[in-house]
Design a protein around this motif. Structure first.
Motif, PDB file in Angstrom:
ATOM      1  N   GLU A 197     113.964 104.400 -25.899  1.00 28.41           N
ATOM      2  CA  GLU A 197     114.023 104.067 -27.324  1.00 28.41           C
ATOM      3  C   GLU A 197     113.473 102.672 -27.606  1.00 28.41           C
ATOM      4  O   GLU A 197     113.753 101.715 -26.890  1.00 28.41           O
ATOM      5  CB  GLU A 197     115.462 104.158 -27.840  1.00 28.41           C
ATOM      6  CG  GLU A 197     115.980 105.570 -27.893  1.00 28.41           C
ATOM      7  CD  GLU A 197     117.418 105.670 -28.391  1.00 28.41           C
ATOM      8  OE1 GLU A 197     117.874 106.800 -28.575  1.00 28.41           O
ATOM      9  OE2 GLU A 197     118.097 104.632 -28.577  1.00 28.41           O
ATOM     10  N   VAL A 198     112.701 102.590 -28.685  1.00 23.36           N
ATOM     11  CA  VAL A 198     112.178 101.324 -29.184  1.00 23.36           C
ATOM     12  C   VAL A 198     112.728 101.151 -30.597  1.00 23.36           C
ATOM     13  O   VAL A 198     112.624 102.065 -31.426  1.00 23.36           O
ATOM     14  CB  VAL A 198     110.627 101.339 -29.221  1.00 23.36           C
ATOM     15  CG1 VAL A 198     110.096 100.049 -29.833  1.00 23.36           C
ATOM     16  CG2 VAL A 198     110.067 101.577 -27.830  1.00 23.36           C
ATOM     17  N   ARG A 199     113.330  99.997 -30.867  1.00 25.33           N
ATOM     18  CA  ARG A 199     113.935  99.729 -32.181  1.00 25.33           C
ATOM     19  C   ARG A 199     113.133  98.686 -32.946  1.00 25.33           C
ATOM     20  O   ARG A 199     112.525  97.806 -32.350  1.00 25.33           O
ATOM     21  CB  ARG A 199     115.370  99.237 -32.011  1.00 25.33           C
ATOM     22  CG  ARG A 199     116.272 100.281 -31.380  1.00 25.33           C
ATOM     23  CD  ARG A 199     117.687  99.762 -31.143  1.00 25.33           C
ATOM     24  NE  ARG A 199     118.479 100.764 -30.464  1.00 25.33           N
ATOM     25  CZ  ARG A 199     119.204 101.699 -31.068  1.00 25.33           C
ATOM     26  NH1 ARG A 199     119.252 101.720 -32.384  1.00 25.33           N
ATOM     27  NH2 ARG A 199     119.880 102.584 -30.366  1.00 25.33           N
ATOM     28  N   ASP A 200     113.188  98.801 -34.273  1.00 26.21           N
ATOM     29  CA  ASP A 200     112.543  97.794 -35.110  1.00 26.21           C
ATOM     30  C   ASP A 200     113.506  96.626 -35.350  1.00 26.21           C
ATOM     31  O   ASP A 200     114.624  96.611 -34.817  1.00 26.21           O
ATOM     32  CB  ASP A 200     112.010  98.403 -36.421  1.00 26.21           C
ATOM     33  CG  ASP A 200     113.119  98.843 -37.387  1.00 26.21           C
ATOM     34  OD1 ASP A 200     114.316  98.503 -37.173  1.00 26.21           O
ATOM     35  OD2 ASP A 200     112.779  99.532 -38.369  1.00 26.21           O
ATOM     36  N   GLU A 201     113.089  95.671 -36.159  1.00 32.88           N
ATOM     37  CA  GLU A 201     113.905  94.465 -36.396  1.00 32.88           C
ATOM     38  C   GLU A 201     115.237  94.774 -37.079  1.00 32.88           C
ATOM     39  O   GLU A 201     116.160  93.967 -37.058  1.00 32.88           O
ATOM     40  CB  GLU A 201     113.113  93.429 -37.214  1.00 32.88           C
ATOM     41  CG  GLU A 201     112.711  93.865 -38.614  1.00 32.88           C
ATOM     42  CD  GLU A 201     111.463  94.756 -38.675  1.00 32.88           C
ATOM     43  OE1 GLU A 201     111.149  95.222 -39.784  1.00 32.88           O
ATOM     44  OE2 GLU A 201     110.819  95.001 -37.639  1.00 32.88           O
ATOM     45  N   ASN A 202     115.374  95.957 -37.683  1.00 33.55           N
ATOM     46  CA  ASN A 202     116.620  96.346 -38.348  1.00 33.55           C
ATOM     47  C   ASN A 202     117.509  97.235 -37.472  1.00 33.55           C
ATOM     48  O   ASN A 202     118.521  97.745 -37.930  1.00 33.55           O
ATOM     49  CB  ASN A 202     116.308  97.079 -39.657  1.00 33.55           C
ATOM     50  CG  ASN A 202     115.554  96.174 -40.614  1.00 33.55           C
ATOM     51  OD1 ASN A 202     115.935  95.029 -40.826  1.00 33.55           O
ATOM     52  ND2 ASN A 202     114.472  96.684 -41.180  1.00 33.55           N
TER      53      ASN A 202
ATOM     54  N   GLY B  55     110.824 107.071 -29.163  1.00 32.95           N
ATOM     55  CA  GLY B  55     111.634 107.506 -28.035  1.00 32.95           C
ATOM     56  C   GLY B  55     111.127 108.841 -27.539  1.00 32.95           C
ATOM     57  O   GLY B  55     110.544 109.616 -28.298  1.00 32.95           O
ATOM     58  N   LYS B  56     111.352 109.097 -26.269  1.00 33.78           N
ATOM     59  CA  LYS B  56     110.874 110.339 -25.647  1.00 33.78           C
ATOM     60  C   LYS B  56     112.044 111.269 -25.352  1.00 33.78           C
ATOM     61  O   LYS B  56     113.152 110.817 -25.082  1.00 33.78           O
ATOM     62  CB  LYS B  56     110.151 110.025 -24.343  1.00 33.78           C
ATOM     63  CG  LYS B  56     108.861 109.240 -24.537  1.00 33.78           C
ATOM     64  CD  LYS B  56     108.149 109.057 -23.194  1.00 33.78           C
ATOM     65  CE  LYS B  56     106.762 108.506 -23.395  1.00 33.78           C
ATOM     66  NZ  LYS B  56     106.705 107.090 -23.624  1.00 33.78           N
ATOM     67  N   VAL B  57     111.748 112.562 -25.354  1.00 35.10           N
ATOM     68  CA  VAL B  57     112.789 113.540 -25.035  1.00 35.10           C
ATOM     69  C   VAL B  57     113.112 113.516 -23.545  1.00 35.10           C
ATOM     70  O   VAL B  57     112.263 113.177 -22.727  1.00 35.10           O
ATOM     71  CB  VAL B  57     112.390 114.978 -25.442  1.00 35.10           C
ATOM     72  CG1 VAL B  57     112.315 115.131 -26.936  1.00 35.10           C
ATOM     73  CG2 VAL B  57     111.130 115.438 -24.769  1.00 35.10           C
ATOM     74  N   ILE B  58     114.328 113.897 -23.239  1.00 32.84           N
ATOM     75  CA  ILE B  58     114.722 114.164 -21.859  1.00 32.84           C
ATOM     76  C   ILE B  58     113.863 115.349 -21.413  1.00 32.84           C
ATOM     77  O   ILE B  58     113.632 116.272 -22.199  1.00 32.84           O
ATOM     78  CB  ILE B  58     116.215 114.540 -21.816  1.00 32.84           C
ATOM     79  CG1 ILE B  58     117.084 113.321 -22.126  1.00 32.84           C
ATOM     80  CG2 ILE B  58     116.591 115.157 -20.482  1.00 32.84           C
ATOM     81  CD1 ILE B  58     118.532 113.659 -22.341  1.00 32.84           C
TER      82      ILE B  58
ATOM     83  N   PHE C  96     117.341 109.026 -36.285  1.00 29.08           N
ATOM     84  CA  PHE C  96     117.276 110.430 -35.863  1.00 29.08           C
ATOM     85  C   PHE C  96     116.107 111.151 -36.527  1.00 29.08           C
ATOM     86  O   PHE C  96     115.440 111.969 -35.897  1.00 29.08           O
ATOM     87  CB  PHE C  96     118.596 111.144 -36.133  1.00 29.08           C
ATOM     88  CG  PHE C  96     119.737 110.517 -35.385  1.00 29.08           C
ATOM     89  CD1 PHE C  96     119.773 110.519 -33.998  1.00 29.08           C
ATOM     90  CD2 PHE C  96     120.765 109.893 -36.060  1.00 29.08           C
ATOM     91  CE1 PHE C  96     120.812 109.926 -33.303  1.00 29.08           C
ATOM     92  CE2 PHE C  96     121.812 109.304 -35.382  1.00 29.08           C
ATOM     93  CZ  PHE C  96     121.839 109.317 -33.990  1.00 29.08           C
ATOM     94  N   VAL C  97     115.869 110.852 -37.801  1.00 31.77           N
ATOM     95  CA  VAL C  97     114.720 111.448 -38.484  1.00 31.77           C
ATOM     96  C   VAL C  97     113.448 111.078 -37.722  1.00 31.77           C
ATOM     97  O   VAL C  97     112.615 111.940 -37.425  1.00 31.77           O
ATOM     98  CB  VAL C  97     114.645 110.994 -39.963  1.00 31.77           C
ATOM     99  CG1 VAL C  97     113.340 111.439 -40.603  1.00 31.77           C
ATOM    100  CG2 VAL C  97     115.843 111.527 -40.743  1.00 31.77           C
ATOM    101  N   ASN C  98     113.309 109.798 -37.384  1.00 36.30           N
ATOM    102  CA  ASN C  98     112.124 109.337 -36.649  1.00 36.30           C
ATOM    103  C   ASN C  98     111.986 110.060 -35.309  1.00 36.30           C
ATOM    104  O   ASN C  98     110.925 110.608 -34.989  1.00 36.30           O
ATOM    105  CB  ASN C  98     112.195 107.826 -36.386  1.00 36.30           C
ATOM    106  CG  ASN C  98     112.110 106.997 -37.644  1.00 36.30           C
ATOM    107  OD1 ASN C  98     111.697 107.474 -38.702  1.00 36.30           O
ATOM    108  ND2 ASN C  98     112.530 105.744 -37.551  1.00 36.30           N
ATOM    109  N   LEU C  99     113.045 110.029 -34.510  1.00 35.80           N
ATOM    110  CA  LEU C  99     112.995 110.576 -33.156  1.00 35.80           C
ATOM    111  C   LEU C  99     112.748 112.081 -33.137  1.00 35.80           C
ATOM    112  O   LEU C  99     111.920 112.575 -32.371  1.00 35.80           O
ATOM    113  CB  LEU C  99     114.302 110.277 -32.425  1.00 35.80           C
ATOM    114  CG  LEU C  99     114.508 108.828 -32.009  1.00 35.80           C
ATOM    115  CD1 LEU C  99     115.958 108.594 -31.597  1.00 35.80           C
ATOM    116  CD2 LEU C  99     113.560 108.457 -30.885  1.00 35.80           C
ATOM    117  N   LEU C 100     113.485 112.806 -33.960  1.00 39.05           N
ATOM    118  CA  LEU C 100     113.386 114.267 -33.927  1.00 39.05           C
ATOM    119  C   LEU C 100     112.080 114.757 -34.546  1.00 39.05           C
ATOM    120  O   LEU C 100     111.522 115.762 -34.095  1.00 39.05           O
ATOM    121  CB  LEU C 100     114.604 114.887 -34.607  1.00 39.05           C
ATOM    122  CG  LEU C 100     115.931 114.531 -33.917  1.00 39.05           C
ATOM    123  CD1 LEU C 100     117.108 115.068 -34.710  1.00 39.05           C
ATOM    124  CD2 LEU C 100     115.982 115.017 -32.479  1.00 39.05           C
TER     125      LEU C 100
END
Length: 191
Positions: free
Chosen positions: A26-31, A37-40, A68-72
């Motif tokens: 996972e990579v997070r922004d400043e907020n 992020g990659k799936v298992i 979650f919206v971003n990742l999925l």
């Protein structure tokens, strides 16, 4: 979801971090929002396969909705879920029953349906403990080294354990077949 498939009896609640998405990527922004992020390995295939086979899926995850919206979405599984319950708007985190009750309500289920819900998660103290407290069948995905794999007490003991997302697909198929057979048997003895 493909409406032409026969709907299965089991209803599946899935966690996200270290259950679908590898938290280590996972990579997070400043907020603090997860932007990448990659799936298992196999988790995207698991989600798509379950959805294609007619299972109703709910995401029940601690964290912020936009993460979650971003990742999925970026991993191609967002549209596989009927509903998504995040701790941010619920103002509670698993093992709180509020998370599970919100998913039950969002899927228009009732307390009578709890026996056909299965929760898959990586965290014994959140996913498994919360599911167990609600009477939901708990499945521990013990893929990650980031969280304990041994229950701290009986409340954290999973009903089942799988080590790979695709193992969960096989387990769900067996459980659904057993539930369908059990219900058919009950219906024939009642008539």
């Amino acid at each position: 979801m493909n409406g032409s498939k026969e709907e299965k009896r089991l209803i599946l609640f899935l966690d996200c971090g270290d259950t679908i998405i590898d938290e280590g990527t996972e990579v997070r922004d400043e907020n603090g929002i997860v932007v990448e992020g990659k799936v298992i390995p196999g988790a995207d295939v698991m989600v798509k396969t379950l959805a294609e086979r007619g299972y109703r899926l709910a995401l029940v995850a601690d964290g912020r909705a936009q993460s979650f919206v971003n990742l999925l979405t970026m991993n191609g599984v967002y549209d596989c879920f009927e509903t998504m319950i995040y701790s941010e708007p619920i103002k509670a985190e698993k093992p709180s029953p509020r998370m599970f009750k919100a998913a039950i309500g969002a899927m228009d289920l009732s307390e009578r349906d709890v026996g056909r819900i299965v929760m898959l998660g990586n965290n014994l103290s959140r996913d498994v403990k919360g599911a167990n407290a609600m009477g939901i069948t708990s499945v521990h995905l013990d893929w990650t080294p980031r969280y304990p794999k041994i229950p701290a007490d009986a409340s954290e003991a999973p009903t089942y354990t799988v080590s790979d997302p695709l193992e969960f697909v096989e387990l769900v198929e067996r459980l659904d077949a057993a539930l369908t057979a059990s219900e058919a048997g009950s219906a024939s003895t009642a008539s």
